[in-house]
Design a protein around this motif. Structure first.
Motif, PDB file in Angstrom:
ATOM      1  N   PHE A 151       0.804  -1.217   0.000  1.00 19.97           N
ATOM      2  CA  PHE A 151       0.000   0.000   0.000  1.00 19.97           C
ATOM      3  C   PHE A 151       0.839   1.269   0.000  1.00 19.97           C
ATOM      4  CE2 PHE A 151      -4.162  -1.583   0.220  1.00 19.97           C
ATOM      5  CZ  PHE A 151      -4.139  -2.739   0.971  1.00 19.97           C
ATOM      6  N   ALA A 152       2.150   1.119   0.191  1.00 21.38           N
ATOM      7  CA  ALA A 152       2.965   2.329   0.302  1.00 21.38           C
ATOM      8  C   ALA A 152       3.208   2.951  -1.059  1.00 21.38           C
ATOM      9  CB  ALA A 152       4.304   1.976   0.950  1.00 21.38           C
ATOM     10  N   VAL A 153       3.322   4.258  -1.056  1.00 19.57           N
ATOM     11  CA  VAL A 153       3.613   4.957  -2.303  1.00 19.57           C
ATOM     12  C   VAL A 153       5.082   4.748  -2.628  1.00 19.57           C
ATOM     13  CG1 VAL A 153       3.794   7.215  -3.389  1.00 19.57           C
ATOM     14  CG2 VAL A 153       1.870   6.686  -1.887  1.00 19.57           C
ATOM     15  N   ALA A 154       5.351   4.010  -3.670  1.00 19.65           N
ATOM     16  CA  ALA A 154       6.725   3.595  -3.953  1.00 19.65           C
ATOM     17  C   ALA A 154       7.359   4.381  -5.082  1.00 19.65           C
ATOM     18  CB  ALA A 154       6.752   2.110  -4.285  1.00 19.65           C
ATOM     19  N   GLY A 155       6.586   5.172  -5.763  1.00 15.41           N
ATOM     20  CA  GLY A 155       7.184   5.869  -6.894  1.00 15.41           C
ATOM     21  C   GLY A 155       6.136   6.739  -7.563  1.00 15.41           C
ATOM     22  N   PRO A 156       6.484   7.259  -8.719  1.00 11.60           N
ATOM     23  CA  PRO A 156       5.527   8.124  -9.422  1.00 11.60           C
ATOM     24  C   PRO A 156       4.318   7.315  -9.870  1.00 11.60           C
ATOM     25  CG  PRO A 156       7.389   7.624 -10.838  1.00 11.60           C
ATOM     26  CD  PRO A 156       7.717   7.049  -9.502  1.00 11.60           C
ATOM     27  N   ALA A 157       3.193   7.998  -9.982  1.00 12.11           N
ATOM     28  CA  ALA A 157       1.977   7.294 -10.357  1.00 12.11           C
ATOM     29  C   ALA A 157       2.027   6.859 -11.812  1.00 12.11           C
ATOM     30  CB  ALA A 157       0.785   8.218 -10.143  1.00 12.11           C
ATOM     31  N   LEU A 158       1.390   5.753 -12.087  1.00 10.85           N
ATOM     32  CA  LEU A 158       1.219   5.265 -13.459  1.00 10.85           C
ATOM     33  C   LEU A 158       2.547   5.157 -14.209  1.00 10.85           C
ATOM     34  CD1 LEU A 158      -1.975   7.255 -14.420  1.00 10.85           C
ATOM     35  CD2 LEU A 158      -1.808   4.918 -13.644  1.00 10.85           C
ATOM     36  N   ALA A 159       3.574   4.650 -13.525  1.00  9.75           N
ATOM     37  CA  ALA A 159       4.841   4.444 -14.222  1.00  9.75           C
ATOM     38  C   ALA A 159       4.807   3.099 -14.915  1.00  9.75           C
ATOM     39  CB  ALA A 159       5.985   4.486 -13.214  1.00  9.75           C
ATOM     40  N   PRO A 160       5.243   3.046 -16.162  1.00  8.38           N
ATOM     41  CA  PRO A 160       5.206   1.773 -16.885  1.00  8.38           C
ATOM     42  C   PRO A 160       6.236   0.797 -16.343  1.00  8.38           C
ATOM     43  CG  PRO A 160       6.162   3.496 -18.251  1.00  8.38           C
ATOM     44  CD  PRO A 160       5.726   4.157 -16.984  1.00  8.38           C
ATOM     45  N   PRO A 161       6.077  -0.495 -16.673  1.00  8.40           N
ATOM     46  CA  PRO A 161       6.998  -1.493 -16.128  1.00  8.40           C
ATOM     47  C   PRO A 161       8.414  -1.209 -16.562  1.00  8.40           C
ATOM     48  CG  PRO A 161       5.184  -2.546 -17.270  1.00  8.40           C
ATOM     49  CD  PRO A 161       5.050  -1.093 -17.515  1.00  8.40           C
ATOM     50  N   GLY A 162       9.336  -1.513 -15.667  1.00  8.52           N
ATOM     51  CA  GLY A 162      10.736  -1.301 -16.024  1.00  8.52           C
ATOM     52  C   GLY A 162      11.455  -0.641 -14.878  1.00  8.52           C
ATOM     53  N   GLY A 163      12.763  -0.799 -14.883  1.00  2.00           N
ATOM     54  CA  GLY A 163      13.550  -0.135 -13.859  1.00  2.00           C
ATOM     55  C   GLY A 163      13.220  -0.662 -12.480  1.00  2.00           C
ATOM     56  N   ALA A 164      12.958   0.260 -11.579  1.00  3.93           N
ATOM     57  CA  ALA A 164      12.734  -0.154 -10.200  1.00  3.93           C
ATOM     58  C   ALA A 164      11.404  -0.877 -10.031  1.00  3.93           C
ATOM     59  CB  ALA A 164      12.759   1.073  -9.289  1.00  3.93           C
ATOM     60  N   HIS A 165      10.502  -0.688 -10.992  1.00  2.00           N
ATOM     61  CA  HIS A 165       9.168  -1.267 -10.817  1.00  2.00           C
ATOM     62  C   HIS A 165       8.917  -2.280 -11.912  1.00  2.00           C
ATOM     63  CE1 HIS A 165       8.475   1.831  -7.864  1.00  2.00           C
ATOM     64  NE2 HIS A 165       8.934   2.708  -8.727  1.00  2.00           N
ATOM     65  N   LEU A 166       9.084  -3.546 -11.540  1.00  4.71           N
ATOM     66  CA  LEU A 166       8.998  -4.615 -12.526  1.00  4.71           C
ATOM     67  C   LEU A 166       7.673  -4.633 -13.264  1.00  4.71           C
ATOM     68  CD1 LEU A 166      10.778  -6.841 -13.512  1.00  4.71           C
ATOM     69  CD2 LEU A 166       9.751  -8.379 -11.847  1.00  4.71           C
ATOM     70  N   PHE A 167       6.591  -4.408 -12.522  1.00  7.92           N
ATOM     71  CA  PHE A 167       5.274  -4.420 -13.139  1.00  7.92           C
ATOM     72  C   PHE A 167       4.678  -3.012 -13.220  1.00  7.92           C
ATOM     73  CE2 PHE A 167       5.653  -8.653 -13.570  1.00  7.92           C
ATOM     74  CZ  PHE A 167       5.037  -9.535 -12.701  1.00  7.92           C
ATOM     75  N   GLY A 168       5.498  -2.003 -12.987  1.00  8.50           N
ATOM     76  CA  GLY A 168       4.976  -0.644 -13.031  1.00  8.50           C
ATOM     77  C   GLY A 168       4.330  -0.228 -11.720  1.00  8.50           C
ATOM     78  N   THR A 169       3.799   0.972 -11.712  1.00  2.00           N
ATOM     79  CA  THR A 169       3.096   1.437 -10.511  1.00  2.00           C
ATOM     80  C   THR A 169       1.656   1.766 -10.864  1.00  2.00           C
ATOM     81  OG1 THR A 169       3.693   3.742 -10.936  1.00  2.00           O
ATOM     82  CG2 THR A 169       5.144   2.484  -9.480  1.00  2.00           C
ATOM     83  N   ASP A 170       0.831   1.810  -9.831  1.00  2.12           N
ATOM     84  CA  ASP A 170      -0.583   2.084 -10.088  1.00  2.12           C
ATOM     85  C   ASP A 170      -0.872   3.572  -9.953  1.00  2.12           C
ATOM     86  OD1 ASP A 170      -2.055   1.012  -6.888  1.00  2.12           O
ATOM     87  OD2 ASP A 170      -0.798   2.718  -7.418  1.00  2.12           O
ATOM     88  N   ASP A 171      -2.151   3.894  -9.900  1.00  2.00           N
ATOM     89  CA  ASP A 171      -2.528   5.312  -9.956  1.00  2.00           C
ATOM     90  C   ASP A 171      -2.153   6.080  -8.705  1.00  2.00           C
ATOM     91  OD1 ASP A 171      -5.733   5.296  -8.563  1.00  2.00           O
ATOM     92  OD2 ASP A 171      -4.494   3.539  -8.867  1.00  2.00           O
ATOM     93  N   LEU A 172      -1.889   5.388  -7.596  1.00  2.00           N
ATOM     94  CA  LEU A 172      -1.457   6.097  -6.397  1.00  2.00           C
ATOM     95  C   LEU A 172       0.040   5.965  -6.190  1.00  2.00           C
ATOM     96  CD1 LEU A 172      -4.277   5.336  -3.813  1.00  2.00           C
ATOM     97  CD2 LEU A 172      -3.783   7.470  -4.962  1.00  2.00           C
TER      98      LEU A 172
END
Lengths: 268, 325, 535
Positions: A36-57
């Motif tokens: 549930f924690a905000v881990a990065g910018p919203a709606l980031a596509p998969p790649g880099g630090a976020h394997l599956f991307g990030t959601d709207d929050l």
């Protein structure tokens, strides 16, 4: 009844589930963070630090998927277990008992089977709130008729077997004899049924979350899919990865069920 | 099948239907009244005073005790008067009547697609077991059966409606035009394609699996082998003889699940904004529209019982070995 | 066009022919474009739910009013700054410092069935409908109005028991639509025939209603405002699914969407032919704020220091940006900045500062325990507010406040928070209305603490604030009222009885083929016309 390699199906199904369970338990330890924690910018596509991307929050989808795995498996198999217990009891008593008890229980079973399952659960949850325990109970309580029928058929078919007649003649009580012998024989079919129903329960929970009726305190794949439906065009990854996860898990359950019965689960 | 056994069967079914109606009435009534949330605040607007809400409760008949309300309601149901919907302020039967056709249309179309498509695929794959087509179809089937219906629907919407713009993204008719006649039928048909396919997919997987197994079994029947030895062409063997034998389990399967396919369109209806019973029940529950929810449940469960009864009859006619239990 | 290319390569003469063909096709295509605005000019609007019985005088429903606000009129209309302008009343006088309101009605207004509109209709609407069945009007005017007189067929006098400034803001079509007396003779106001086939005085006449499908209205050719409306037909399509309505807008199937879901905003802004506009008023509620409600009777929320700390801990710009997709501004107090004449920013502010929040919490004696937690609260909310709830949970967790989420469906949540008062934190969307007395007062006055939805849920009690609200209601001129409201805002910002999150500025979208939407009021479509063609 010839079917495509069932042992393969059973093995791959079981392997997948075991792998998923391990991943779920171990993964939670290694994967950093609270889904549930905000881990990065919203709606980031998969790649880099976020394997599956990030959601709207800004929450990490991969973390959510890992955490969701344990939850989905728990929900699925708990509901299936509940349904199995009720089904066994009802089916066993109906099969082993005398005619009138049997008839009465069968009426109850037919009534339960006529209930529109999903509608009932939707109504229950929308009236009483989407708590996980309620969802599991509702799912389990609406799925037992099929198991009951199955077990009853098993018990009935045993009633006329020679060893049963012999045992009864020797003085053993009806119930004990039938249960001790029916249960082990029915086990594979029941296990398959349970696995199949677990898959159904996982789909059910996902469906409820999609309608906005799930439990918001836990991160399940259903919750992720529920959030994803509004971002379907902007962020395909929000819906594709959890959706794939659900599909693969349910797939594993179905394969397992199929394999264990040594025949196509769909056939009669 | 003796006349007596048929009679007994009919009586049993009627009894079941009656029990179902009673049970659903009690169940939903209890559920809704036990649930938190007073419908008066939804019906009567916000910002009012307590005396205002008291007046409105009296107007809607919500001020009587639960037992009293139930007795009145039960009597009404007995007269097939399902009362007045709070949300629509119209007789419930009218509201149901307006939403049922959409659900039926979607459900029956999906059922048809699943059955015809499934049987066709099943027979094709059975004619060449373990072939390439068979393997591909089997894999696709298990996936189609396992994937959540609202997810596959979403993907269809993205690809077909949004990217390719081939078909509309939702609703039952075009927003702008007021079409009649053929144009109207075509418009509805265009809107029907995506939701029907989405709803049909899981069941089609099942049907094709069962058909395949049934045909394969039928093909190994001695009478078929004999016909084959006699030189009857394979095509005729499969599409005519084996299919006939396979018909029984397929009909039984379709019948058993028909009701749930039609009733289970709720998620698909929500996704595509299809104005059917699923959408209705969901919104009625959320708005605490007691009469509407109860009536919907009664109608849906009775239909399930009816559909099962019809299936049993059909199977009994098709296969004389099956006795009406 | 492959055929044309093939033609062209074969012989040069063909090239000339193909040019003619191409031109013809372009002309035809252009004509097809214009066919969208072919006669009869139809405006298609999306509606999120079935409107139910079409009697606006007995309901405040946000599904009924978008339709009925085009069929009916109020005594006055409201302009962009929410000042009254003539509508069914062509002029008025306020006498006896706000105790008597005398209206002169237009003489050229007729109902859609041809009968003439008179003061009897006004009296009937108020006495039989609004004051009995309309929740807000009944609550506000029952103790206020001592008599409604009709000295002549085109004159109405409201006699009040005490002076009341904001009466006119309560008399527009959104709050007090006038319904025809003659149509309701012998008919039930809630379910009679005129609720299925409404008869009004407004710019559009009712044609048909197909449940779950559409409501069709057509132009009222004898509307008292000559030249209006600018479209011939108005169709409301019932589309409960927001994604479907946006898709329909993009495909040109509908022309106006009343609320755009956040995720679609960016894409729509960059789409040719679609305009995204901000609206503040309307049929569903004007000038709304989303507010977090603390239960002041539950410690430690009763401590003002704790509340100030929570305000500082909440990152409202983040919430506005991510949860609400920028559809609004962080709220600073009980009145939205959109209610411009009454709003003042000159109040105590709480910029997001977790360090300050932590210090205030320490000072309040709520130190962090070994696990890092200071105290825990349960946030009871509706499932539609899930994203907001999750954001709040994370933000408060950062300062050591554990928030447990309890999601219920909307009715159950309202019941729990307002009726049973069994909650720690709740949430509501309070709409200010066209005047602070309409929608702001009820949240903060102690007389409105009770088991009623959207009342003073926190249980806040401050005699001075109560008095200021009373005084502001009794004055008629805006300047002196503004001073009172400024004082109220200062006191409330200091005491933080509620956590104001956002002043909503709902964004709407429409196709650029149409213009003239009135976005601050319910009578949206009265002045709409095809772009470039005003009559």
């Amino acid at each position: 009844m010839k079917a495509v390699p069932t042992v393969f199906a059973a093995r791959s199904g079981a392997a997948a589930i075991v792998a998923m369970a391990v991943l779920a338990l171990v993964g939670r330890e290694f994967v950093n963070g609270d889904p549930f924690a905000v881990a990065g910018p919203a709606l980031a596509p998969p790649g880099g630090a976020h394997l599956f991307g990030t959601d709207d929050l800004g929450r990490d989808v991969f973390t959510g998927v890992i955490h969701g795995a344990a939850l989905s498996l728990i929900v699925g198999f708990s509901a299936a277990a509940l349904s199995a217990v009720i089904g066994l009891l009802v089916g066993g008593i109906a099969g082993a008992g005398e005619k009138r008890l049997d008839a009465a229980l069968m009426r109850v079973t037919e009534f339960a089977q006529a209930l529109p399952r999903f509608f009932l659960i939707v109504t229950l949850v929308s009236l009483f709130g989407g708590r996980l325990t309620l969802i599991v109970i509702a799912l389990g309580l609406t799925a037992w008729p099929a198991t009951a029928r199955l077990f009853r058929a098993q018990v009935l078919s045993l009633k006329s077997r020679e060893f049963v007649i012999a045992a009864r003649a020797a003085g053993a009580r009806d119930f004990t004899v039938l249960w001790r012998h029916a249960l082990p024989i029915a086990l594979p079919v029941l296990a398959a049924q349970m696995s199949f129903q677990a898959g159904g329960a996982i789909l059910g929970e996902a469906g409820l979350s999609f309608l906005g009726l799930g439990d918001p305190n836990v991160m399940s794949w259903g919750t992720q899919l529920g959030a994803a439906q509004f971002f379907v065009r902007e962020a395909w990854w929000m819906s594709v990865f959890p959706g794939l996860a659900v599909t693969l898990t349910v797939l594993a359950c179905n394969l397992l069920a199929e394999g264990v019965t040594h025949r196509d689960r769909f056939s009669r | 099948m003796t006349a007596l056994s048929i009679w007994r069967w009919v009586v049993r079914r009627l009894l079941l239907a009656f029990l179902v109606v009673c049970g659903m009435t009690i169940l939903t009534f209890v559920l809704i009244h036990a649930a938190p949330g007073d419908p008066i605040y939804v019906l009567a607007g916000d910002g009012g005073t307590p005396s205002y809400y008291a007046d409105m409760r009296a107007k809607y008949g919500l001020d009587r005790s639960v037992a009293d309300q139930f007795v009145r309601y039960a009597n009404a149901v007995g007269r097939a008067d399902f009362g007045y919907s709070f949300m629509y302020q119209a007789p419930v039967t009218r509201v149901l009547g307006q939403h049922a056709p959409a659900s039926l249309l979607l459900g029956v179309t999906a059922l048809l697609i699943a059955t015809v498509g499934g049987v066709g695929i099943g027979i094709l794959t059975a004619s060449r077991p373990h072939g390439v087509l068979d393997r591909v179809v089997r894999n696709v089937n298990v996936v189609a059966f396992s994937a959540p219906v609202f997810w596959t629907g979403q993907i269809l919407i993205i690809v077909v409606a949004v990217q390719l713009r081939l078909l509309p993204a939702g609703g039952i008719t075009s927003a702008r035009d007021d079409l009649t006649g053929i144009a109207f039928v075509v418009d509805v048909a265009r809107h029907l394609v995506l939701p029907a396919i989405t709803l049909a997919m899981p069941f089609m997987a099942v049907v094709s699996g069962v058909s395949r197994a049934a045909v394969v079994d039928a093909l190994s029947e001695p009478y078929i082998l004999a016909a084959s030895a006699r030189g009857v062409p394979r095509r005729v063997l499969i599409w005519k003889h084996a299919a006939a034998i396979a018909a029984v389990p397929i009909v039984a399967l379709v019948g058993e699940h028909a009701a749930s396919v039609v009733a289970g369109g709720a998620l698909t209806e929500a996704l595509f904004g299809w104005p059917g019973l699923g959408y209705l029940v969901l919104h009625a529950s959320l708005h605490r529209d007691y009469p509407l929810v109860t009536a919907s449940f009664i109608v849906i469960s009775s239909s399930v019982v009816l559909a099962n009864a019809v299936t049993d009859l059909l199977c009994a006619r098709l296969d004389p070995r099956i006795m009406l239990a | 066009m492959p055929i044309i290319e093939v033609w062209a390569t074969i012989r040069p003469v063909r090239a000339f022919n193909s040019a003619i063909l191409a031109t013809a096709l372009i002309v035809i295509a252009a004509c097809r474009q214009n066919r969208e605005i072919a006669q009869p000019v139809t405006l298609v609007v999306s509606l999120t739910g079935d409107p139910g019985p079409l009697n606006p005088a007995v309901t405040t429903s946000g599904n009924t009013h978008p339709v009925t606000d085009q069929i009916f009129n109020g005594l006055v209309g409201l302009d962009e700054s929410l000042q009254p302008v003539p509508e069914l009343a062509e002029s008025w006088r306020i006498e006896d410092s706000g105790r008597v309101y005398r209206f002169v009605l237009r003489k050229d207004v007729s109902w859609h069935d041809g009968r003439a509109f008179t003061s009897a209709d006004v009296k009937f609407t108020f006495e039989e409908a609004l004051l009995k069945y309309h929740s807000r009007t009944r609550a506000a005017l029952t103790d206020l109005v001592s008599a409604i007189e009709t000295p002549g067929p085109h004159e109405v006098v409201f006699r009040l028991k005490r002076p009341y400034g904001p009466l006119l803001q309560r008399l527009d079509v959104v709050e007090a639509s006038i319904i025809p007396k003659h149509a309701f003779v012998g008919e039930d106001l809630l379910s009679g025939a005129p609720t299925r086939r409404p008869i009004g005085t407004g710019p559009f006449k009712f044609v048909s209603y197909a449940p779950a499908d559409r409501v069709v209205l057509e132009k009222n050719a004898s509307y008292f405002r000559r030249g209006l409306p600018g479209v011939d037909r108005l169709v409301f399509r019932i589309m409960p699914n927001a994604a479907t309505s946006v898709a329909a807008l993009e495909q040109g199937e509908i022309d106006y969407v009343g609320s755009v879901a956040g995720p679609d905003l960016e894409r729509l802004r960059h789409t040719q032919g679609i305009a995204v506009v901000a609206g503040s008023g309307g049929s569903g509620g004007s000038i709304c704020q989303d507010v977090l409600i603390p239960n002041l009777s539950r410690p430690p929320l009763g401590d003002v220091r704790v509340r100030r700390a929570i305000m500082a801990a909440l990152d409202r710009p983040f919430v506005v940006d991510r949860v609400y997709f920028g559809q609004g501004r962080p709220a600073t107090g009980p009145i939205s900045h959109l209610l411009a004449w009454a709003y003042t920013p000159d109040v105590r502010q709480y910029p997001h500062d977790t360090a300050v929040a932590e210090r205030w919490l320490d000072e309040a004696g709520l130190r962090r325990a070994r696990g890092g937690e200071r105290f825990a609260v349960t946030f009871t909310h509706a499932n539609t507010q899930q994203r907001f709830a999750q954001a709040v949970r994370e933000q408060l967790k950062g300062v050591g406040v554990t928030v447990n989420l309890q999601t219920l469906d909307f009715n159950a949540a309202v019941d729990r928070v307002f009726v049973k008062k069994d909650f720690d934190l709740g949430m509501a969307s309070y709409c200010n209305g066209a005047d602070p007395d309409i929608g702001v007062r009820r949240v903060y006055v102690s007389s409105n603490i009770g088991p009623l939805p959207f009342s003073n849920g926190a249980g806040y009690h401050n005699d001075r604030v109560d008095r200021l609200f009373d005084e502001a209601a009794e004055l008629v001129d805006r300047e002196s009222r503004r001073a009172r409201y400024a004082q109220i805002q200062r006191i409330l910002a200091d005491e933080v009885p509620y956590f104001w999150i956002i002043d909503s500025e709902g964004l709407r979208a429409h196709r650029t083929a149409f213009e003239g939407f009135r976005l601050w009021t319910g009578a949206l479509a009265e002045t709409v016309h095809v772009t470039g063609q005003s009559r």
